[in-house]
Scaffold this motif. Structure first.
Motif, PDB file in Angstrom:
ATOM      1  N   LEU A  25      27.318  49.424  32.775  1.00 16.40           N
ATOM      2  CA  LEU A  25      27.710  48.026  32.936  1.00 16.40           C
ATOM      3  C   LEU A  25      28.745  47.626  31.890  1.00 16.40           C
ATOM      4  N   GLN A  26      29.830  47.022  32.328  1.00 16.07           N
ATOM      5  CA  GLN A  26      30.830  46.492  31.403  1.00 16.07           C
ATOM      6  C   GLN A  26      30.419  45.074  31.025  1.00 16.07           C
ATOM      7  N   THR A  27      30.323  44.797  29.732  1.00 14.84           N
ATOM      8  CA  THR A  27      29.907  43.476  29.253  1.00 14.84           C
ATOM      9  C   THR A  27      30.982  42.883  28.350  1.00 14.84           C
ATOM     10  N   ASP A  28      30.899  41.556  28.146  1.00 11.62           N
ATOM     11  CA  ASP A  28      31.810  40.909  27.213  1.00 11.62           C
ATOM     12  C   ASP A  28      31.222  41.014  25.803  1.00 11.62           C
ATOM     13  N   SER A  29      31.871  40.404  24.826  1.00 16.92           N
ATOM     14  CA  SER A  29      31.451  40.525  23.418  1.00 16.92           C
ATOM     15  C   SER A  29      30.066  39.930  23.167  1.00 16.92           C
ATOM     16  N   LEU A  30      29.589  39.056  24.060  1.00 19.63           N
ATOM     17  CA  LEU A  30      28.265  38.445  23.909  1.00 19.63           C
ATOM     18  C   LEU A  30      27.192  39.175  24.713  1.00 19.63           C
ATOM     19  N   GLY A  31      27.595  40.223  25.430  1.00 20.86           N
ATOM     20  CA  GLY A  31      26.652  40.973  26.243  1.00 20.86           C
ATOM     21  C   GLY A  31      26.501  40.436  27.655  1.00 20.86           C
ATOM     22  N   ASN A  32      27.295  39.438  28.019  1.00 19.68           N
ATOM     23  CA  ASN A  32      27.249  38.879  29.369  1.00 19.68           C
ATOM     24  C   ASN A  32      27.999  39.791  30.337  1.00 19.68           C
ATOM     25  N   PHE A  33      27.625  39.723  31.602  1.00 18.97           N
ATOM     26  CA  PHE A  33      28.298  40.560  32.589  1.00 18.97           C
ATOM     27  C   PHE A  33      28.374  39.853  33.931  1.00 18.97           C
ATOM     28  N   THR A  34      29.307  40.303  34.744  1.00 15.15           N
ATOM     29  CA  THR A  34      29.452  39.871  36.122  1.00 15.15           C
ATOM     30  C   THR A  34      29.565  41.119  36.973  1.00 15.15           C
ATOM     31  N   ILE A  35      28.847  41.139  38.081  1.00 19.29           N
ATOM     32  CA  ILE A  35      28.997  42.208  39.069  1.00 19.29           C
ATOM     33  C   ILE A  35      29.531  41.557  40.334  1.00 19.29           C
ATOM     34  N   SER A  36      30.719  41.950  40.736  1.00 15.63           N
ATOM     35  CA  SER A  36      31.315  41.412  41.962  1.00 15.63           C
ATOM     36  C   SER A  36      30.821  42.233  43.142  1.00 15.63           C
ATOM     37  N   VAL A  37      30.320  41.532  44.168  1.00 16.39           N
ATOM     38  CA  VAL A  37      29.914  42.177  45.415  1.00 16.39           C
ATOM     39  C   VAL A  37      30.882  41.671  46.463  1.00 16.39           C
ATOM     40  N   SER A  38      31.793  42.542  46.874  1.00 18.19           N
ATOM     41  CA  SER A  38      32.887  42.111  47.743  1.00 18.19           C
ATOM     42  C   SER A  38      33.466  43.310  48.474  1.00 18.19           C
ATOM     43  N   HIS A  39      34.001  43.055  49.666  1.00 20.67           N
ATOM     44  CA  HIS A  39      34.710  44.115  50.391  1.00 20.67           C
ATOM     45  C   HIS A  39      36.060  44.390  49.743  1.00 20.67           C
ATOM     46  N   THR A  40      36.561  43.410  48.993  1.00 21.56           N
ATOM     47  CA  THR A  40      37.829  43.555  48.285  1.00 21.56           C
ATOM     48  C   THR A  40      37.574  44.110  46.891  1.00 21.56           C
ATOM     49  N   PRO A  41      38.257  45.173  46.493  1.00 21.93           N
ATOM     50  CA  PRO A  41      38.043  45.732  45.150  1.00 21.93           C
ATOM     51  C   PRO A  41      38.292  44.700  44.056  1.00 21.93           C
ATOM     52  N   HIS A  42      37.477  44.776  43.015  1.00 24.30           N
ATOM     53  CA  HIS A  42      37.603  43.918  41.842  1.00 24.30           C
ATOM     54  C   HIS A  42      37.595  44.805  40.604  1.00 24.30           C
ATOM     55  N   PRO A  43      38.328  44.402  39.563  1.00 27.88           N
ATOM     56  CA  PRO A  43      38.259  45.163  38.315  1.00 27.88           C
ATOM     57  C   PRO A  43      36.878  44.996  37.690  1.00 27.88           C
ATOM     58  N   GLY A  44      36.479  45.956  36.911  1.00 28.57           N
ATOM     59  CA  GLY A  44      35.189  45.850  36.229  1.00 28.57           C
ATOM     60  C   GLY A  44      34.042  46.296  37.118  1.00 28.57           C
ATOM     61  N   ASN A  45      32.930  45.592  37.005  1.00 29.07           N
ATOM     62  CA  ASN A  45      31.713  45.919  37.740  1.00 29.07           C
ATOM     63  C   ASN A  45      31.842  45.433  39.185  1.00 29.07           C
TER      64      ASN A  45
END
Length: 86
Positions: A25-45
């Motif tokens: 999992l890629q997280t920000d400096s505070l440990g927060n994360f977003t996982i994108s669920v999409s048919h369109t590719p997204h950078p990151g998770n």
């Protein structure tokens, strides 16, 4: 967080991912994360859902710290937010 299809088998999409865990999992400096669920590719998770079909996102914890488990009812868990399609 693991994605399953309506048949309860893993859904492998996008970059070949069907899940993210504490090592992938890629997280920000505070440990927060977003996982994108999409048919369109997204950078990151990013997880690609099945085409026009139901899927499930499952949050699992293995060997969780007892201190964490004892306050689970007060612990903020990941939220699922539906965003409008672009």
């Amino acid at each position: 967080i693991t994605m399953y299809g309506k048949d309860l088998y893993l859904v492998r999409g996008g970059m070949g991912h069907y899940s993210y865990n504490n090592t992938s999992l890629q997280t920000d400096s505070l440990g927060n994360f977003t996982i994108s669920v999409s048919h369109t590719p997204h950078p990151g998770n990013w997880l690609a859902p099945p085409d026009n079909d139901r899927f499930y996102l499952v949050f699992r914890m293995y060997m969780a710290d007892p201190a964490f488990v004892s306050v689970l009812d007060k612990t903020p868990l990941p939220k699922i937010i539906t965003l409008p399609a672009k």
